[in-house]
Design a protein around this motif. Structure first.
Motif, PDB file in Angstrom:
ATOM      1  N   VAL A 227      32.441  58.166  74.118  1.00  0.00           N
ATOM      2  CA  VAL A 227      33.295  57.451  75.043  1.00  0.00           C
ATOM      3  C   VAL A 227      33.513  58.289  76.208  1.00  0.00           C
ATOM      4  N   LYS A 228      33.316  57.682  77.438  1.00  0.00           N
ATOM      5  CA  LYS A 228      33.546  58.269  78.405  1.00  0.00           C
ATOM      6  C   LYS A 228      35.361  58.367  78.746  1.00  0.00           C
ATOM      7  N   TYR A 229      35.741  59.543  79.489  1.00  0.00           N
ATOM      8  CA  TYR A 229      36.943  59.850  79.425  1.00  0.00           C
ATOM      9  C   TYR A 229      37.902  59.962  78.241  1.00  0.00           C
ATOM     10  N   ALA A 230      37.203  60.633  77.133  1.00  0.00           N
ATOM     11  CA  ALA A 230      37.827  60.592  75.961  1.00  0.00           C
ATOM     12  C   ALA A 230      39.234  61.545  76.005  1.00  0.00           C
ATOM     13  N   VAL A 231      39.150  62.580  76.935  1.00  0.00           N
ATOM     14  CA  VAL A 231      40.229  63.380  76.753  1.00  0.00           C
ATOM     15  C   VAL A 231      41.373  62.754  77.477  1.00  0.00           C
ATOM     16  N   LEU A 232      41.073  62.131  78.625  1.00  0.00           N
ATOM     17  CA  LEU A 232      42.252  61.421  79.230  1.00  0.00           C
ATOM     18  C   LEU A 232      42.822  60.250  78.319  1.00  0.00           C
ATOM     19  N   LEU A 233      41.733  59.278  77.653  1.00  0.00           N
ATOM     20  CA  LEU A 233      42.179  58.328  76.895  1.00  0.00           C
ATOM     21  C   LEU A 233      43.309  58.971  75.720  1.00  0.00           C
ATOM     22  N   GLY A 234      42.535  59.975  74.870  1.00  0.00           N
ATOM     23  CA  GLY A 234      43.337  60.660  73.937  1.00  0.00           C
ATOM     24  C   GLY A 234      44.518  61.164  74.206  1.00  0.00           C
ATOM     25  N   THR A 235      44.722  61.728  75.390  1.00  0.00           N
ATOM     26  CA  THR A 235      45.918  62.325  75.842  1.00  0.00           C
ATOM     27  C   THR A 235      46.901  61.047  76.023  1.00  0.00           C
ATOM     28  N   ILE A 236      46.605  60.136  76.758  1.00  0.00           N
ATOM     29  CA  ILE A 236      47.431  58.854  77.048  1.00  0.00           C
ATOM     30  C   ILE A 236      47.770  58.338  75.829  1.00  0.00           C
ATOM     31  N   GLY A 237      46.818  58.185  74.907  1.00  0.00           N
ATOM     32  CA  GLY A 237      47.188  57.442  73.291  1.00  0.00           C
ATOM     33  C   GLY A 237      48.214  58.136  72.824  1.00  0.00           C
ATOM     34  N   ALA A 238      48.081  59.770  72.758  1.00  0.00           N
ATOM     35  CA  ALA A 238      48.985  60.536  71.890  1.00  0.00           C
ATOM     36  C   ALA A 238      50.565  60.287  72.407  1.00  0.00           C
ATOM     37  N   ILE A 239      50.460  60.263  73.935  1.00  0.00           N
ATOM     38  CA  ILE A 239      51.920  60.013  74.400  1.00  0.00           C
ATOM     39  C   ILE A 239      52.300  58.362  74.174  1.00  0.00           C
ATOM     40  N   PHE A 240      51.586  57.626  74.014  1.00  0.00           N
ATOM     41  CA  PHE A 240      52.015  56.307  73.789  1.00  0.00           C
ATOM     42  C   PHE A 240      52.322  56.111  72.285  1.00  0.00           C
ATOM     43  N   ASN A 241      51.722  56.901  71.609  1.00  0.00           N
ATOM     44  CA  ASN A 241      52.177  56.854  70.040  1.00  0.00           C
ATOM     45  C   ASN A 241      53.529  57.193  69.857  1.00  0.00           C
ATOM     46  N   VAL A 242      54.404  57.822  70.752  1.00  0.00           N
ATOM     47  CA  VAL A 242      55.643  58.010  70.536  1.00  0.00           C
ATOM     48  C   VAL A 242      56.424  56.712  70.384  1.00  0.00           C
ATOM     49  N   ILE A 243      55.901  55.617  70.986  1.00  0.00           N
ATOM     50  CA  ILE A 243      56.464  54.311  71.043  1.00  0.00           C
ATOM     51  C   ILE A 243      56.074  53.621  69.612  1.00  0.00           C
ATOM     52  N   PRO A 244      56.794  53.534  68.445  1.00  0.00           N
ATOM     53  CA  PRO A 244      56.174  52.958  67.325  1.00  0.00           C
ATOM     54  C   PRO A 244      55.491  51.541  67.288  1.00  0.00           C
ATOM     55  N   TYR A 245      54.292  51.335  66.603  1.00  0.00           N
ATOM     56  CA  TYR A 245      53.601  50.108  66.785  1.00  0.00           C
ATOM     57  C   TYR A 245      53.108  49.474  67.996  1.00  0.00           C
ATOM     58  N   ILE A 246      53.996  49.545  68.805  1.00  0.00           N
ATOM     59  CA  ILE A 246      53.565  48.895  70.110  1.00  0.00           C
ATOM     60  C   ILE A 246      52.523  50.038  70.780  1.00  0.00           C
ATOM     61  N   GLY A 247      52.924  51.114  70.950  1.00  0.00           N
ATOM     62  CA  GLY A 247      52.108  52.208  71.598  1.00  0.00           C
ATOM     63  C   GLY A 247      50.805  52.333  71.020  1.00  0.00           C
ATOM     64  N   MET A 248      50.472  51.891  69.970  1.00  0.00           N
ATOM     65  CA  MET A 248      49.249  51.862  69.050  1.00  0.00           C
ATOM     66  C   MET A 248      48.375  50.637  69.986  1.00  0.00           C
ATOM     67  N   VAL A 249      48.854  49.637  70.091  1.00  0.00           N
ATOM     68  CA  VAL A 249      48.501  48.446  70.512  1.00  0.00           C
ATOM     69  C   VAL A 249      48.052  48.590  71.953  1.00  0.00           C
ATOM     70  N   ILE A 250      48.749  49.108  72.576  1.00  0.00           N
ATOM     71  CA  ILE A 250      48.607  49.471  74.099  1.00  0.00           C
ATOM     72  C   ILE A 250      47.359  50.582  74.241  1.00  0.00           C
ATOM     73  N   THR A 251      47.355  51.459  73.548  1.00  0.00           N
ATOM     74  CA  THR A 251      46.281  52.421  73.258  1.00  0.00           C
ATOM     75  C   THR A 251      45.087  51.879  73.064  1.00  0.00           C
ATOM     76  N   ILE A 252      45.060  51.010  72.293  1.00  0.00           N
ATOM     77  CA  ILE A 252      43.526  50.527  71.810  1.00  0.00           C
ATOM     78  C   ILE A 252      43.238  49.687  72.854  1.00  0.00           C
ATOM     79  N   ILE A 253      44.321  48.664  73.437  1.00  0.00           N
ATOM     80  CA  ILE A 253      43.639  47.603  74.675  1.00  0.00           C
ATOM     81  C   ILE A 253      43.413  48.437  75.716  1.00  0.00           C
ATOM     82  N   ILE A 254      43.796  49.573  76.036  1.00  0.00           N
ATOM     83  CA  ILE A 254      43.254  50.421  77.172  1.00  0.00           C
ATOM     84  C   ILE A 254      41.948  50.964  76.926  1.00  0.00           C
ATOM     85  N   THR A 255      41.836  51.531  75.614  1.00  0.00           N
ATOM     86  CA  THR A 255      40.461  52.263  75.310  1.00  0.00           C
ATOM     87  C   THR A 255      39.533  51.156  75.279  1.00  0.00           C
TER      88      THR A 255
END
Length: 349
Positions: A227-255
């Motif tokens: 996946v292109k921009y894997a480092v950026l997407l992984g970093t942003i996903g880890a930050i959103f992961n702080v938000i329970p449940y909703i953060g995971m959904v946002i991360t998957i949609i963006i990715t």
């Protein structure tokens, strides 16, 4: 003569609801003041061991607090620089992403025409109508963002200042809390303060460790999938992961959206599956072991707290909701009249 008259249930309920409404109104109207203080409180607890260690080395308290906050600011600036560096590469490829997105949309239009016999002209007309409404919405959003930019800058500037003051005046704050209550309750107040510091600090420290681990897992999985921009997407996903449940959904949609415009459909689906499996691993293994909070809050209250925090303070409220509920549970468990609320927030184990 002692008055044994008790208030009826409906009066207690009315007063409780009125108090909750007033608290919400006060929190919303004082967001610009209290939100930085809340984050400053969390970061002060996080930096407290550093400040105390420097003080044990005979460093003056003011200088120790300054050095602790300076270390924190340097770390945050390093993280922001890393994200901005990755984002620059992403923004330079935006024209290519736009062309790929249009190609994907064209293929989707043809597929809908073949499967559902909806003429492409009708689809284009609907898309244009939706786009026109979206442009108005986006324009309004841009205006609101620019108007609130100064508030955001003040927010980021005041967090280190409040963190410094809370570290420097921490003993004064403890004395203030002790003076609010009767002398016979001093032990209970000390117990609540000590428990709150341990719970919130363990949560914040554990959360930072968890973010690093989750970011490494996200980045590794996305890199293996190509996946292109894997480092950026992984970093942003880890930050959103702080938000329970909703953060995971946002991360998957963006990715998925980014992967669809830079790769194939199978890559996007595998990426979504990989992130979901990592989330399950995080929720069931990493979070209990790494965060290790001594206060267990059930999933229903957690999700409700995130939505209430979003309603009151927006994104900042979503991030602050979990440690705030952990703090409230510590207080509720030690006040006889509030123990039912503490039981309601608990896991029931």
């Amino acid at each position: 003569m002692r008055n044994t008259h008790k208030q009826p249930f409906y009066q207690k309920l009315s007063l409780t609801l009125l108090s909750l409404v007033l608290i919400v109104v006060i929190l919303r109207t004082t967001k610009e003041i209290l939100a930085p203080v809340a984050f400053g409180f969390l970061f002060a607890l996080l930096l407290l061991p550093i400040a105390q260690g420097l003080e044990r080395l005979r460093v003056p308290r003011g200088l120790a607090a300054t050095l602790a906050v300076l270390i924190f600011v340097i770390c945050m600036l390093g993280l922001l620089y890393f994200i901005s560096w990755q984002t620059t590469n992403f923004l330079s490829d935006l024209p290519t992403l736009e062309r790929n997105l249009m190609a994907q949309a064209n293929q989707l239009t043809i597929w809908i025409d073949e499967k559902f016999s909806i003429d492409s002209d009708q689809q284009i007309a609907w898309i244009n109508d939706t786009a026109a409404k979206s442009i108005t919405t986006v324009s309004q959003f841009a205006v609101n963002t620019l108007s609130s930019l100064s508030s955001l800058v003040l927010f980021l500037v005041f967090i280190p200042l409040y963190t410094f003051f809370l570290l420097y005046y921490r003993k004064l704050l403890v004395v203030f809390l002790l003076k609010l209550f009767r002398r016979e309750h001093a032990d209970e107040v000390h117990d609540v303060i000590s428990k709150t510091r341990v719970v919130v600090k363990s949560y914040v420290v554990g959360l930072f460790i968890e973010m690093v681990v989750v970011a490494a897992l996200y980045i590794t999985a996305l890199l293996l999938l190509g996946v292109k921009y894997a480092v950026l997407l992984g970093t942003i996903g880890a930050i959103f992961n702080v938000i329970p449940y909703i953060g995971m959904v946002i991360t998957i949609i963006i990715t998925v959206l980014v992967t669809l415009t830079t790769g194939t459909l199978s890559q996007a689906l595998w990426a979504a599956l990989a992130l979901f499996l990592i989330h399950l691993l995080d929720a069931n293994v990493l979070l209990p072991r790494i965060v290790g909070s001594k206060v267990s809050i059930n999933a229903m209250i957690t999700l409700l707290g995130v939505f209430v925090g979003s309603m009151i303070w927006g994104i900042a409220g979503m991030f602050i909701s979990i440690p705030a509920m952990a703090l409230l549970k510590v207080v509720f468990d030690r006040i006889p009249n509030m123990k039912p609320w503490g039981i309601l927030m608990g896991s029931g184990e």
